[in-house]
Design a protein around this motif. Sequence first.
Motif, PDB file in Angstrom:
ATOM      1  N   LYS A  12       0.587  -0.979  -0.236  1.00 26.76           N
ATOM      2  CA  LYS A  12       0.416  -0.052   0.646  1.00 26.76           C
ATOM      3  C   LYS A  12       1.562   1.199   0.409  1.00 26.76           C
ATOM      4  O   LYS A  12       0.680   2.195  -1.104  1.00 26.76           O
ATOM      5  CB  LYS A  12      -0.949   0.368   1.198  1.00 26.76           C
ATOM      6  N   GLY A  13       2.081   1.468   0.676  1.00 25.15           N
ATOM      7  CA  GLY A  13       2.695   2.537   1.056  1.00 25.15           C
ATOM      8  C   GLY A  13       3.660   3.150  -0.345  1.00 25.15           C
ATOM      9  O   GLY A  13       3.597   4.212  -0.687  1.00 25.15           O
ATOM     10  N   LEU A  14       3.301   1.394  -1.463  1.00 24.46           N
ATOM     11  CA  LEU A  14       4.103   1.868  -2.688  1.00 24.46           C
ATOM     12  C   LEU A  14       3.436   2.110  -3.731  1.00 24.46           C
ATOM     13  O   LEU A  14       3.636   3.615  -4.902  1.00 24.46           O
ATOM     14  CB  LEU A  14       5.066   0.006  -3.333  1.00 24.46           C
ATOM     15  N   LEU A  15       2.336   2.051  -3.319  1.00 22.85           N
ATOM     16  CA  LEU A  15       1.396   2.535  -4.051  1.00 22.85           C
ATOM     17  C   LEU A  15       0.793   4.265  -4.526  1.00 22.85           C
ATOM     18  O   LEU A  15       0.840   4.865  -5.081  1.00 22.85           O
ATOM     19  CB  LEU A  15      -0.216   1.906  -3.939  1.00 22.85           C
ATOM     20  N   LEU A  16       1.128   4.746  -2.178  1.00 20.71           N
ATOM     21  CA  LEU A  16       0.619   5.803  -2.442  1.00 20.71           C
ATOM     22  C   LEU A  16       1.938   6.776  -2.544  1.00 20.71           C
ATOM     23  O   LEU A  16       1.945   8.131  -2.865  1.00 20.71           O
ATOM     24  CB  LEU A  16      -0.157   6.083  -0.814  1.00 20.71           C
ATOM     25  N   ARG A  17       2.937   6.540  -2.640  1.00 22.82           N
ATOM     26  CA  ARG A  17       3.975   7.151  -3.419  1.00 22.82           C
ATOM     27  C   ARG A  17       4.328   7.180  -4.853  1.00 22.82           C
ATOM     28  O   ARG A  17       4.417   8.239  -4.973  1.00 22.82           O
ATOM     29  CB  ARG A  17       5.266   6.396  -2.820  1.00 22.82           C
ATOM     30  N   LEU A  18       3.887   5.995  -5.466  1.00 25.01           N
ATOM     31  CA  LEU A  18       3.015   6.332  -7.101  1.00 25.01           C
ATOM     32  C   LEU A  18       2.118   7.379  -7.550  1.00 25.01           C
ATOM     33  O   LEU A  18       2.264   8.794  -8.575  1.00 25.01           O
ATOM     34  CB  LEU A  18       3.052   5.131  -7.030  1.00 25.01           C
ATOM     35  N   LEU A  19       1.159   7.324  -6.329  1.00 23.92           N
ATOM     36  CA  LEU A  19       0.229   8.548  -6.781  1.00 23.92           C
ATOM     37  C   LEU A  19       0.567   9.776  -6.888  1.00 23.92           C
ATOM     38  O   LEU A  19       0.482  10.309  -6.793  1.00 23.92           O
ATOM     39  CB  LEU A  19      -1.044   7.911  -5.828  1.00 23.92           C
ATOM     40  N   ARG A  20       1.251  10.448  -4.960  1.00 22.82           N
ATOM     41  CA  ARG A  20       2.009  11.009  -4.582  1.00 22.82           C
ATOM     42  C   ARG A  20       3.191  11.739  -6.208  1.00 22.82           C
ATOM     43  O   ARG A  20       2.449  12.999  -6.570  1.00 22.82           O
ATOM     44  CB  ARG A  20       2.329  11.143  -3.529  1.00 22.82           C
ATOM     45  N   ILE A  21       3.888  10.536  -6.432  1.00 23.64           N
ATOM     46  CA  ILE A  21       4.369  11.044  -7.411  1.00 23.64           C
ATOM     47  C   ILE A  21       3.556  11.808  -8.660  1.00 23.64           C
ATOM     48  O   ILE A  21       3.346  13.082  -9.323  1.00 23.64           O
ATOM     49  CB  ILE A  21       5.255   9.972  -8.290  1.00 23.64           C
ATOM     50  N   LEU A  22       2.693  11.089  -9.420  1.00 23.75           N
ATOM     51  CA  LEU A  22       2.304  11.191 -10.674  1.00 23.75           C
ATOM     52  C   LEU A  22       1.376  13.161 -10.141  1.00 23.75           C
ATOM     53  O   LEU A  22       1.369  13.863 -11.318  1.00 23.75           O
ATOM     54  CB  LEU A  22       1.077  10.403 -10.952  1.00 23.75           C
ATOM     55  N   ALA A  23       1.029  13.288  -9.047  1.00 22.68           N
ATOM     56  CA  ALA A  23      -0.202  13.792  -8.587  1.00 22.68           C
ATOM     57  C   ALA A  23       1.316  15.362  -9.019  1.00 22.68           C
ATOM     58  O   ALA A  23       1.071  16.357  -9.560  1.00 22.68           O
ATOM     59  CB  ALA A  23      -0.532  14.152  -7.381  1.00 22.68           C
ATOM     60  N   TRP A  24       2.377  15.665  -8.779  1.00 20.74           N
ATOM     61  CA  TRP A  24       3.309  16.640  -8.355  1.00 20.74           C
ATOM     62  C   TRP A  24       3.708  16.562  -9.981  1.00 20.74           C
ATOM     63  O   TRP A  24       4.402  17.325 -10.450  1.00 20.74           O
ATOM     64  CB  TRP A  24       4.418  16.339  -7.317  1.00 20.74           C
ATOM     65  N   THR A  25       3.839  15.451 -10.756  1.00 20.79           N
ATOM     66  CA  THR A  25       4.274  15.692 -12.032  1.00 20.79           C
ATOM     67  C   THR A  25       3.391  16.424 -13.308  1.00 20.79           C
ATOM     68  O   THR A  25       3.150  17.179 -13.324  1.00 20.79           O
ATOM     69  CB  THR A  25       4.465  14.469 -12.741  1.00 20.79           C
ATOM     70  N   LEU A  26       1.807  16.081 -12.563  1.00 19.72           N
ATOM     71  CA  LEU A  26       0.703  16.872 -13.848  1.00 19.72           C
ATOM     72  C   LEU A  26       0.729  18.441 -13.125  1.00 19.72           C
ATOM     73  O   LEU A  26       0.952  18.892 -13.685  1.00 19.72           O
ATOM     74  CB  LEU A  26      -0.333  16.148 -12.643  1.00 19.72           C
ATOM     75  N   ILE A  27       1.135  18.969 -11.657  1.00 23.97           N
ATOM     76  CA  ILE A  27       1.319  20.387 -10.753  1.00 23.97           C
ATOM     77  C   ILE A  27       2.263  20.952 -11.676  1.00 23.97           C
ATOM     78  O   ILE A  27       2.316  22.088 -11.937  1.00 23.97           O
ATOM     79  CB  ILE A  27       1.391  20.153  -9.375  1.00 23.97           C
ATOM     80  N   LEU A  28       3.713  20.163 -11.724  1.00 22.62           N
ATOM     81  CA  LEU A  28       4.797  20.640 -12.263  1.00 22.62           C
ATOM     82  C   LEU A  28       4.723  21.100 -14.522  1.00 22.62           C
ATOM     83  O   LEU A  28       4.393  21.945 -14.343  1.00 22.62           O
ATOM     84  CB  LEU A  28       6.053  19.633 -12.254  1.00 22.62           C
ATOM     85  N   VAL A  29       3.769  19.907 -14.808  1.00 25.87           N
ATOM     86  CA  VAL A  29       3.434  20.684 -16.013  1.00 25.87           C
ATOM     87  C   VAL A  29       2.381  21.109 -16.580  1.00 25.87           C
ATOM     88  O   VAL A  29       2.429  21.880 -17.205  1.00 25.87           O
ATOM     89  CB  VAL A  29       2.889  18.801 -16.373  1.00 25.87           C
TER      90      VAL A  29
END
Length: 287
Positions: A12-29
């Motif tokens: 579960k922790g790995l999935l949350l980290r991936l979602l967090r990375i994806l969210a920050w990537t979208l924000i930066l874009v």
Amino acid sequence: MPEKAAAPMPHKGLLLRLLRILAWTLILVAVACAALYLAFGPARLAERLAPPPPTFPATVVTSPDVLVISTPTPTAPPADSGELVALMLESTADIWGEFLARGDFAYKQPKLQLYRGQVANPCRAKGQFSGPFYCSEGMQLYLDMDYLEALQRQSPELGSFALSYVIAREVGFHVQNLTGVNGWIKEFRQQGTSAEKLATAQSLLSDCLAGSWISYAQRKYAWLRPGDALPMLEAINALNKGRGASLPPLRDDPSNIDVQMRGEWLDQGITTGDPRECTLLFTSQVE
């Protein structure tokens, strides 16, 4: 028989980290796209493309050999007004082309339309008009042959000079169009300068640019006599003001401008041969 062990679930922790990375990537874009829009979007793009104040080359070739076309020097102006028109357009193209080539501009011939008496709906204006004028849209130069011939009949001693000047003056509006003066005028209008004041200044600027052309063309065409400039302007004014009410209005009628002032601007161009002096006069007129 022992039961099969269930397949291990993703951590579960790995999935949350991936979602967090994806969210920050979208924000930066999104932030990058917003920055690019603000820097290069329509508003700033229009600002970046706004024409700067027109600048003319600092030097002019003064050797007549450079500016003279290959045809023999005429001893007298052509008797036919159509031939004179062709000769003057060739001369203005030669001199302005040679001059503007020393700056960031290229001379392009206006599209010539000859007519007699009246023309309908020119320059997006409704109605019938007459006389010589220039339309910046489409870079069209209209010359009323009836008007030119009437000017020649009225003042035969000035006729060829007057006709040449009239053509050069309208070409002056074309030069303004090519060098960005029209865009410059829009900026003055946005800053609150009245349309009437700008129209007067632009008309005077064409007088001065015609003088710049005369400064060099007189070396080739003996009928261009700068000493007759003021009588020539007065003759043109008399023709414009003496037109019958039945005739279509002149599209370009500078007779409402003081003839002495027009003479001063024309003389400035003739005396200096430098269009930069013309733009300085223009700026002083509208500021």
